[in-house]
Design an enzyme around this catalytic site. Structure first.
Site, PDB file in Angstrom:
ATOM      1  N   ASP A 184      52.506 -57.266  35.112  1.00 30.18           N
ATOM      2  CA  ASP A 184      52.375 -57.899  33.792  1.00 30.18           C
ATOM      3  C   ASP A 184      52.216 -59.423  33.942  1.00 30.18           C
ATOM      4  OD1 ASP A 184      52.437 -57.833  31.005  1.00 30.18           O
ATOM      5  OD2 ASP A 184      54.630 -57.976  30.887  1.00 30.18           O
ATOM      6  N   HIS A 185      51.442 -60.037  33.073  1.00 29.31           N
ATOM      7  CA  HIS A 185      51.334 -61.512  32.957  1.00 29.31           C
ATOM      8  C   HIS A 185      51.395 -62.276  34.273  1.00 29.31           C
ATOM      9  CE1 HIS A 185      51.332 -61.911  28.646  1.00 29.31           C
ATOM     10  NE2 HIS A 185      52.269 -60.977  28.581  1.00 29.31           N
TER      11      HIS A 185
ATOM     12  N   GLY B 219      59.219 -60.786  22.343  1.00 27.14           N
ATOM     13  CA  GLY B 219      60.604 -61.007  21.905  1.00 27.14           C
ATOM     14  C   GLY B 219      60.820 -60.478  20.498  1.00 27.14           C
TER      15      GLY B 219
ATOM     16  N   HIS C 163      50.330 -56.640  23.055  1.00 27.95           N
ATOM     17  CA  HIS C 163      51.505 -57.294  23.638  1.00 27.95           C
ATOM     18  C   HIS C 163      52.541 -57.504  22.542  1.00 27.95           C
ATOM     19  CE1 HIS C 163      50.524 -58.527  27.836  1.00 27.95           C
ATOM     20  NE2 HIS C 163      49.372 -58.008  27.435  1.00 27.95           N
TER      21      HIS C 163
ATOM     22  N   ASN D  83      52.738 -52.600  24.861  1.00 27.02           N
ATOM     23  CA  ASN D  83      53.769 -53.143  25.763  1.00 27.02           C
ATOM     24  C   ASN D  83      55.120 -53.255  25.058  1.00 27.02           C
ATOM     25  OD1 ASN D  83      51.687 -53.524  27.530  1.00 27.02           O
ATOM     26  ND2 ASN D  83      51.836 -55.747  27.607  1.00 27.02           N
ATOM     27  N   VAL D  84      56.158 -52.743  25.705  1.00 25.54           N
ATOM     28  CA  VAL D  84      57.522 -52.857  25.156  1.00 25.54           C
ATOM     29  C   VAL D  84      58.464 -53.325  26.254  1.00 25.54           C
ATOM     30  CG1 VAL D  84      59.474 -51.597  24.160  1.00 25.54           C
ATOM     31  CG2 VAL D  84      57.151 -51.052  23.415  1.00 25.54           C
TER      32      VAL D  84
HETATM   33  P1  13P Z   1      58.193 -57.459  23.921  1.00 27.89           P
HETATM   34  O1  13P Z   1      59.217 -58.095  24.802  1.00 27.89           O
HETATM   35  O2  13P Z   1      58.079 -58.155  22.597  1.00 27.89           O
HETATM   36  O3  13P Z   1      58.395 -55.996  23.788  1.00 27.89           O
HETATM   37  O4  13P Z   1      56.762 -57.681  24.609  1.00 27.89           O
HETATM   38  C1  13P Z   1      56.487 -57.037  25.818  1.00 27.89           C
HETATM   39  C2  13P Z   1      55.177 -57.464  26.373  1.00 27.89           C
HETATM   40  O5  13P Z   1      54.213 -57.678  25.670  1.00 27.89           O
HETATM   41  C3  13P Z   1      55.074 -57.579  27.840  1.00 27.89           C
HETATM   42  O6  13P Z   1      53.876 -58.141  28.242  1.00 27.89           O
END
Ligand code: 13P
Length: 290
Positions: free
Chosen positions: A82-83, A181, A208, A230-231
């Site tokens: 991720d990211h 978040g 996201h 994404n969670v």
């Molecule tokens: P949240 O923390 O809001 O669930 O977002 C997760 C996310 O997008 C990870 O890339």
């Protein structure tokens, strides 16, 4: 079954009009209980880790555990980075066996985002590894990537079309109003924008900031073509809250199995509710990576 490329998993989900949840995992045991939740609901699933988690657990260890768990539970499973802003970490993850990587160059100008994404595509595509890129800027905090609310920017549909044409990227995360978040108010999701992006971009889209978004809003995003949801935050919160409550009730408790079991039960229930939300329950059919 092993770990699968997320490209065919997400293309199939998009065709079948359901989403697949990508859960951020932060420990080896969370890999098992996320897959246990998915197996109980017969759902495909994506495990994802931030760069911080790669640094704390090790890419090769994560791959070994994720492979073992996916073979044990026999659930189509992808493993995504991720990211990531660092090409070297992307190389490490791919070499270790990740089946999907995100190059996040959304903080740069369009042309530089294209350049960096193409560089990762050159490495990943021929190996059958999925690549995800971001356009616009998703607000909020995800590990050490922090985007203030006033700096968040929604993606422009025409840019999305050009970006996919120029890079050939198989999955795109356009910023459409969600944030990483928990929200202070209601998320300001721009459904018209998603619809316009989906009209000009054929690849599965990524949502996201999936935590604390009302279920019906996530379902609308999925219906518009956002196949990966994404969670992270809500899963972490459920786990940590159960441990906190355990120690409030039993401050002298010393057996880790007692509080870890409660944490697992709470997080697993949360994971199941998210799987049901995106409509992937009962969708397990064999998908093979090329
Ligand atoms: P949240 O923390 O809001 O669930 O977002 C997760 C996310 O997008 C990870 O890339």
């Amino acid at each position: 079954m092993g770990l699968l490329s997320t490209t065919p998993m997400l293309q199939k989900a998009k065709r079948d009009k359901h989403g697949i949840v990508a859960f951020n995992v932060h420990s080896f045991d969370s890999i098992f209980w996320v897959l246990e939740a998915a197996a109980e609901l017969k759902s495909p699933v994506i495990l994802q880790t931030t760069v911080g988690t790669v640094k704390s657990l090790g890419a090769e260890n994560i791959v070994k555990v994720a492979k073992a768990a996916s073979e044990h539970y026999q659930i189509p499973t992808g493993l995504h980075l991720d990211h990531c802003t660092d090409y070297e970490v992307i190389k490490t993850a791919i070499r270790a066996g990740y089946t999907s990587v995100m190059i996040d160059a959304s903080m740069h100008a369009f042309d530089e985002n294209v350049r960096q994404t193409k560089e990762v595509m050159d490495l990943a595509d021929s190996l059958g590894v999925n690549v995800e890129a971001e356009l616009g800027k998703v607000g909020g905090v995800e590990d050490d990537i922090v985007v203030a609310e006033e700096d968040a920017q929604k993606a422009v549909p025409k840019d999305c079309q050009r970006f996919v044409e120029l890079t050939g990227v198989p999955t795109l995360a356009p910023s459409i109003g969600t944030a990483h978040g928990i929200y202070k108010g209601d998320p300001d999701i721009d459904f018209d924008r998603i619809e316009k992006i989906a009209q000009v971009v054929d690849v599965p889209l990524v949502l996201h900031g999936g935590s604390a978004v009302p279920d019906q809003d996530v379902r609308r995003c999925v219906a518009e073509g956002m196949a990966k949801v994404n969670v992270s935050t809500e899963l972490k919160n459920a786990y940590s809250k159960a441990i906190r409550e355990h120690f409030e009730q039993e401050p002298d408790s010393l057996d880790p199995r007692a509080y870890l079991q409660k944490a697992k039960d709470a997080a697993k229930e949360m994971a199941k509710s998210k799987i049901r939300m995106v409509g992937s329950e009962g969708k397990v059919v064999p998908v093979f990576s090329e």
